[in-house]
Enzyme design. Structure first.
Site, PDB file in Angstrom:
ATOM      1  N   CYS A   1       9.950 -18.767  11.511  1.00 61.12           N
ATOM      2  CA  CYS A   1      10.651 -19.873  10.832  1.00 61.12           C
ATOM      3  C   CYS A   1      12.140 -19.555  10.710  1.00 61.12           C
ATOM      4  O   CYS A   1      12.506 -18.512  10.190  1.00 61.12           O
ATOM      5  CB  CYS A   1      10.049 -20.096   9.446  1.00 61.12           C
TER       6      CYS A   1
ATOM      7  N   CYS B   1      13.233 -19.085   6.827  1.00 63.28           N
ATOM      8  CA  CYS B   1      12.743 -18.009   5.948  1.00 63.28           C
ATOM      9  C   CYS B   1      13.812 -16.917   5.768  1.00 63.28           C
ATOM     10  O   CYS B   1      14.626 -16.681   6.673  1.00 63.28           O
ATOM     11  CB  CYS B   1      11.458 -17.395   6.517  1.00 63.28           C
TER      12      CYS B   1
ATOM     13  N   HIS C   1       7.903 -19.997   2.169  1.00 67.01           N
ATOM     14  CA  HIS C   1       7.676 -20.928   3.278  1.00 67.01           C
ATOM     15  C   HIS C   1       6.660 -22.017   2.916  1.00 67.01           C
ATOM     16  O   HIS C   1       6.679 -23.114   3.465  1.00 67.01           O
ATOM     17  CB  HIS C   1       7.164 -20.132   4.493  1.00 67.01           C
TER      18      HIS C   1
ATOM     19  N   ASN D   1      14.047 -34.981   4.224  1.00 71.24           N
ATOM     20  CA  ASN D   1      12.992 -35.532   5.075  1.00 71.24           C
ATOM     21  C   ASN D   1      11.807 -34.594   4.960  1.00 71.24           C
ATOM     22  O   ASN D   1      11.904 -33.432   5.320  1.00 71.24           O
ATOM     23  CB  ASN D   1      13.439 -35.598   6.544  1.00 71.24           C
TER      24      ASN D   1
ATOM     25  N   SER E   1      11.191 -31.107  11.204  1.00 75.28           N
ATOM     26  CA  SER E   1      10.649 -30.225  12.221  1.00 75.28           C
ATOM     27  C   SER E   1      10.187 -28.891  11.655  1.00 75.28           C
ATOM     28  O   SER E   1       9.692 -28.049  12.380  1.00 75.28           O
ATOM     29  CB  SER E   1      11.692 -30.007  13.322  1.00 75.28           C
TER      30      SER E   1
ATOM     31  N   HIS F   1       9.044 -25.484   6.066  1.00 78.01           N
ATOM     32  CA  HIS F   1       9.730 -24.713   5.026  1.00 78.01           C
ATOM     33  C   HIS F   1      10.495 -25.704   4.146  1.00 78.01           C
ATOM     34  O   HIS F   1      11.270 -26.509   4.648  1.00 78.01           O
ATOM     35  CB  HIS F   1      10.698 -23.703   5.657  1.00 78.01           C
TER      36      HIS F   1
ATOM     37  N   HIS G   1      12.951 -27.788   2.448  1.00 76.30           N
ATOM     38  CA  HIS G   1      14.410 -27.889   2.536  1.00 76.30           C
ATOM     39  C   HIS G   1      14.861 -29.333   2.568  1.00 76.30           C
ATOM     40  O   HIS G   1      14.107 -30.230   2.905  1.00 76.30           O
ATOM     41  CB  HIS G   1      14.918 -27.177   3.799  1.00 76.30           C
TER      42      HIS G   1
ATOM     43  N   GLN H   1      18.777 -31.794   3.077  1.00 74.60           N
ATOM     44  CA  GLN H   1      20.049 -31.766   3.771  1.00 74.60           C
ATOM     45  C   GLN H   1      21.123 -32.428   2.925  1.00 74.60           C
ATOM     46  O   GLN H   1      20.830 -33.185   2.003  1.00 74.60           O
ATOM     47  CB  GLN H   1      19.947 -32.519   5.096  1.00 74.60           C
TER      48      GLN H   1
HETATM   49  O1  LIG Z   1      18.586 -32.901  11.153  1.00 74.55           O
HETATM   50  P1  LIG Z   1      17.133 -32.925  11.506  1.00 74.55           P
HETATM   51  O2  LIG Z   1      16.235 -32.603  10.322  1.00 74.55           O
HETATM   52  O3  LIG Z   1      16.808 -32.116  12.712  1.00 74.55           O
HETATM   53  O4  LIG Z   1      16.847 -34.441  11.925  1.00 74.55           O
HETATM   54  C1  LIG Z   1      16.168 -35.401  11.169  1.00 74.55           C
HETATM   55  O5  LIG Z   1      16.988 -35.926  10.125  1.00 74.55           O
HETATM   56  C2  LIG Z   1      18.184 -36.581  10.534  1.00 74.55           C
HETATM   57  C3  LIG Z   1      18.867 -37.159   9.307  1.00 74.55           C
HETATM   58  O6  LIG Z   1      18.068 -38.099   8.626  1.00 74.55           O
HETATM   59  C4  LIG Z   1      17.896 -37.665  11.580  1.00 74.55           C
HETATM   60  O7  LIG Z   1      19.114 -38.139  12.118  1.00 74.55           O
HETATM   61  C5  LIG Z   1      17.023 -37.152  12.717  1.00 74.55           C
HETATM   62  O8  LIG Z   1      16.662 -38.234  13.564  1.00 74.55           O
HETATM   63  C6  LIG Z   1      15.778 -36.493  12.142  1.00 74.55           C
HETATM   64  O9  LIG Z   1      14.976 -35.979  13.184  1.00 74.55           O
END
Ligand SMILES: O=P(O)(O)O[C@H]1O[C@H](CO)[C@@H](O)[C@H](O)[C@H]1O
Ligand SMILES: O=P(O)(O)O[C@H]1O[C@H](CO)[C@@H](O)[C@H](O)[C@H]1O
Lengths: 351, 351
Positions: A52, A55, A116, A156, A164, A167, A169, A171
């Site tokens: 990961c 981590c 994790h 997300n 993806s 873990h 998190h 943004q």
């Molecule tokens: O930045 P990440 O987590 O790879 O990407 C994810 O969040 C982003 C922000 O909402 C989006 O633009 C991406 O399409 C999504 O896959």
């Protein structure tokens, strides 16, 4: 001819935050589903995953090493959607049809925990308070950068939401312009405040508490509710009772109350389908453009895609993309379901 | 400090049809993908599937039998989002925060072909002309119903777009109100027309033909292009060259040209990743409220989710839901890729 029954008849509802309508089709939840099912991972995650990139101690895509962090950990997104470069831009490509302008910004990743395998509902209140502190620090630091006028904190969660890595998190995308949805919200908040000298959400929360039927959780300082105009089946919004316009203005008590309601709401979400509930969530609060913004009122949106089960989501497609958002269950019904769910996480063992 | 390069630098573009911005991050296509992959069915479909509720002669969920139809076939959606019941509604629940009103409407399903295994790109031009005739008839019939003021023709294709049956079909949702996205578009079209006495899209198409770089296909009567402000990676729009405001005003030549460009565009789409390319598409045209609407200009949107391959889509999640739509490849690059693809379907055998 029959009288309008909002619990039974198709109708539209108005969202005063962004001035848009949503089509509500209460009867439609009954239709059978033969479409795509999401695959959900039921695999038990390890506390530490050597592969990961989030981590502690591990190496990221750019070759950098994560520190042995103990609470939360913040780093610049290696594949940021915006860049910090200052761009010289002459407005001569301004054109009715080809209007474009450069955008400066910073993207950061916020690891919620060194563990994790822990998501928000499984963390201790103190750990969530730590995340709130991190959000406050980032909001302040990024907001203080001269060209940053807006700081979007979001998460997300779940592969169905494009995440993806399990873990825990979130943004932060901070940038020079107000993003479209925030600008729409600000316009509504401002025109309400200018007229009433109270924030729209202060009055809305009062009206919702009086109505009662869309409230999911209430504590001394926050309310979690399904908005009257929610578009996602189990969409919710956490709103502060006080008209506080940004996370850095929370009292210590408010921070704790916010941590508690975050834990409770996400626990209910996980308990709904006995799964780690996917969603996108994010905070809407005052821009960081240096103005006072008394019209702003702190709130956090939760947009979860699931509709019928851990594997059947609502598809916002054809009609929704071309016409209007549409929902198949009333917000009142969703709130009732969420309200009645336990506050104890389905995975937790009896203490 | 460097000069703005629209092909390299993050920027925002403005969509004059709905007055919203999109964030464009040209460099971001380079990031690696570790997230969810879509499962695609590579299974060869039979010409007739006895278990399909759309195939000729079969029984639908409500117990009705489909006729042995030979071209297209239209029926009322058994699980419609709106109902035809007339509802008595007193506007006394009008409230700042709890604004709702009943909505009357009709949903229909349009089977494009009796063949279970044929999609638009694999059909003959004459078959597609037949679908266009069906759309024209439905637009007229539904539009003539007194309370129907808008007829939304659309298609959800592929399980990733919530389509539960591969039998080629689209839908029509006709209703009393203008849906949110259509109302936004109408406002923009109208203010442009009032000022210029030409439709916005007439002038836009001319500007795009002059620029060239976003054109995918052009014939005598239609253009397929990637809009300057497209949000989906391979989003396109088919626009009539003439300012015709609804499908029922097509000349015979225009109908044929529209069938041809539909076939060509969807063929290129399938050829992009050698897969039956998923999308939601839909027609925006004049409302059926009895007014003239010279501002309206026929166009068809295609919103395909795929980004990198047949299994990796773009997730419009967190930032996109809370902030603003964001794309990872420029519209110019997407148009170039689509333009260079063959017009011959990858599945077709050499003749
Ligand atoms: O930045 P990440 O987590 O790879 O990407 C994810 O969040 C982003 C922000 O909402 C989006 O633009 C991406 O399409 C999504 O896959
Ligand atoms: O009517 P269908 O094809 O079952 O349903 C599909 O299209 C509808 C219209 O875009 C959406 O509301 C649904 O979420 C989607 O699953």
């Amino acid at each position: 001819m029959k009288n309008f029954d909002i619990n039974e008849d198709p109708h539209r509802r108005f969202n005063p935050l962004i001035n848009e309508w949503v089509l509500v089709s209460p009867h439609r939840a009954k239709r059978p589903w033969q479409g795509q099912n999401e695959t959900i991972s039921t695999e038990e995650l390890p506390k530490y995953d050597p592969t990961c990139y989030l981590c502690p101690g591990n190496v990221r895509a750019n070759g950098m090493n994560n520190p042995q962090y103990e609470n939360s950990f913040v780093f610049e997104n290696d594949f940021a959607a915006m860049k910090q470069d200052e761009i010289i831009f002459e407005d001569d490509i301004k054109h009715t049809f080809f209007k474009a302008k450069p955008e400066q910004g910073i993207s950061r990743v916020v690891c919620f925990s060194p563990r994790h395998d822990l998501t928000l509902p499984e963390m201790e209140i103190a750990d969530i308070e730590n995340i709130i502190k991190t959000w406050q620090k980032e909001y302040t630091d990024l907001g203080n950068i001269k060209y940053i006028n807006h700081v979007q904190i979001f998460e997300n969660k779940g592969s169905v939401m494009g995440c993806s890595n399990p873990h825990p998190h979130g943004q932060i995308w901070a940038q020079s312009s107000l993003p479209t949805q925030v600008e729409k919200t600000q316009n509504s908040l401002k025109s309400y405040y200018d007229k009433n000298e109270r924030t729209l959400l202060e009055d809305y929360v009062k009206a919702e508490l009086k109505a009662g039927e869309r409230i999911v959780i209430e504590n001394d300082h926050f309310v979690a509710l399904v908005p009257f105009w929610a578009i996602w089946p189990y969409e919710t919004m956490i709103v502060s009772k006080r008209a506080v316009n940004k996370i850095t203005n929370f009292t210590a008590e408010e921070s704790t109350a916010f941590a508690k309601i975050l834990k409770q709401l996400t626990t209910k979400y996980d308990n709904l389908f006995n799964t780690s509930f996917p969603y996108s969530s994010g905070i809407h609060q005052s821009p960081t453009d240096g103005l006072l913004h008394p019209e702003w009122h702190f709130h956090m949106h939760f947009y979860p895609p699931l509709l019928r089960s851990a594997t059947v989501k609502k598809f916002m497609v054809g009609y929704e993309m071309l016409g209007e958002s549409q929902r198949d269950i009333t917000p009142e019904k969703s709130a009732e379901i969420l309200r009645q769910l336990s506050d104890v996480h389905y995975k937790s063992t009896v203490k």
